[in-house]
Design an enzyme around this catalytic site. Structure first.
Site, mmCIF file in Angstrom:
data_model
loop_
_atom_site.group_PDB
_atom_site.id
_atom_site.type_symbol
_atom_site.label_atom_id
_atom_site.label_comp_id
_atom_site.label_asym_id
_atom_site.label_seq_id
_atom_site.Cartn_x
_atom_site.Cartn_y
_atom_site.Cartn_z
ATOM 1 N N MET A 1 30.866 54.830 44.078
ATOM 2 C CA MET A 1 31.372 53.349 44.655
ATOM 3 C C MET A 1 31.058 52.313 43.506
ATOM 4 O O MET A 1 29.209 52.276 42.504
ATOM 5 C CB MET A 1 31.089 52.939 45.772
ATOM 6 C CG MET A 1 31.036 51.381 46.519
ATOM 7 S SD MET A 1 30.803 51.363 47.792
ATOM 8 C CE MET A 1 29.116 51.387 48.189
ATOM 9 N N CYS A 2 31.547 50.990 43.226
ATOM 10 C CA CYS A 2 30.954 49.756 41.994
ATOM 11 C C CYS A 2 31.323 48.386 42.753
ATOM 12 O O CYS A 2 32.997 48.944 43.587
ATOM 13 C CB CYS A 2 31.730 49.989 41.194
ATOM 14 S SG CYS A 2 31.564 51.951 39.991
ATOM 15 N N GLY A 3 31.069 47.525 42.516
ATOM 16 C CA GLY A 3 31.015 46.668 42.842
ATOM 17 C C GLY A 3 32.021 45.756 41.453
ATOM 18 O O GLY A 3 30.920 45.519 40.185
#
Length: 311
Positions: A1-3
């Site tokens: 998961m990344c932003g």
């Protein structure tokens, strides 16, 4: 998961605030990726001479970087302008000697990496919380026309600075990515045959290399991203920067969250809406979810004008 976040300014009056705005957007995405963070900023002014280029180097620390630059100047008979920022240093060098400088660094300065090259672009990235990384490099003080940022949760590889985004494989070109590519190993081999080099095994670096290759072959940024929809397998959201451009594309399934906002003053992207809530005039912005398999692109055509998608 990344932003991931991005901000493209249409109004030059906001350019002194670019770093401060981008910093808040990046910090808001902390819980999507607390392991490492990075950002690219396109400064309002580039290098002073039309033939010069900025090389952003990363090393163990300021002393090691200073020593490497001093040896570089002596060995190649250069006098370079240098700006230090924590574990990175930005050198203004003659473009005609860029490859010579890269070759010397590779041979004589182990542990010193070239993070990016460009007339206007600088890239900074490190392991740590986004707020800490932004503070270390004084992102809030940076001015510019546009920038992109990324926070990373390392689900497929070790927590390292080399694994942090953005990735850059061309002059003034960079990319951040949320998702995963399934054909990056095969594509990496193909691109190496085309003359591209890769520093990591990260799938995002391959995506950046693919776009650099397509644009080197004459495609526009928008055309290169349209081609990526056919040639890259997996799920992805890309935010891309070039010297004068900013673009967003999601894969045809679009399973990763994304939201955009546009006003007369800016275009902004965030993995979640909360990354955008601190932007000026957000209550008057047109907020929308980018459609799957559609390229959204904007370009700065003059010093005070931007053109591109409008919704």
């Amino acid at each position: 998961m990344c932003g991931i976040v991005g901000l493209f300014l249409k109004n030059p009056k906001l350019e002194p605030q670019l770093g401060a705005l981008l910093s808040k957007m990046l910090e808001t995405m902390t819980d999507r990726g607390p392991d490492s963070a990075g950002f690219a900023v396109y400064g309002s002014d580039g290098v002073s001479a039309s033939s010069d280029v900025k090389l952003t180097l990363r090393g163990p620390g300021p002393e090691a970087l200073r020593a490497a630059v001093s040896k570089l100047e002596q060995a190649l008979g250069l006098s370079v302008s240098a700006t230090e920022r924590d574990t990175h240093i930005v050198l203004a060098v003659p473009g005609s000697r860029e490859e010579e400088i890269r070759s010397w660094l590779k041979t004589h300065a182990p542990g010193i990496d070239v993070v990016s090259a460009g007339r206007r672009m600088e890239i900074y990235k490190e392991v740590g919380l986004p707020a800490s990384v932004a503070e270390r490099f004084a992102l809030e003080t940076m001015a510019g026309t546009h920038g992109i940022g990324h926070t990373r949760m390392a689900t497929e590889s070790a927590v390292t600075t080399n694994g942090a985004h953005p990735f850059s494989t061309g002059t003034d070109e960079c990319l951040v990515h949320n998702g995963s590519l399934s054909n990056h190993n095969d594509l990496r081999r193909r691109l190496r045959r085309e003359g591209l080099n890769f520093a990591t095994q990260n799938d995002t670096e391959v995506a950046a290399g693919y776009l650099s290759w397509r644009m080197r072959e004459g495609a526009s940024l928008k055309e290169a991203l349209e081609s990526s929809l056919n040639d890259l397998d997996g799920f992805f959201t890309f935010v891309v920067g070039t010297e004068n451009g900013f673009a967003v594309v999601r894969d045809p399934i679009a399973c990763k969250p994304a939201v955009m906002a546009e006003t007369d003053d800016y275009v902004a992207f965030g993995s979640e809406y909360r990354a955008l809530v601190g932007l000026p005039g957000i209550d008057q912005a047109r907020v929308f979810e980018p459609e799957p398999a559609r390229v959204y692109a904007w370009e700065r055509t003059t010093a005070d004008h931007a053109s591109g998608e409008r919704h």
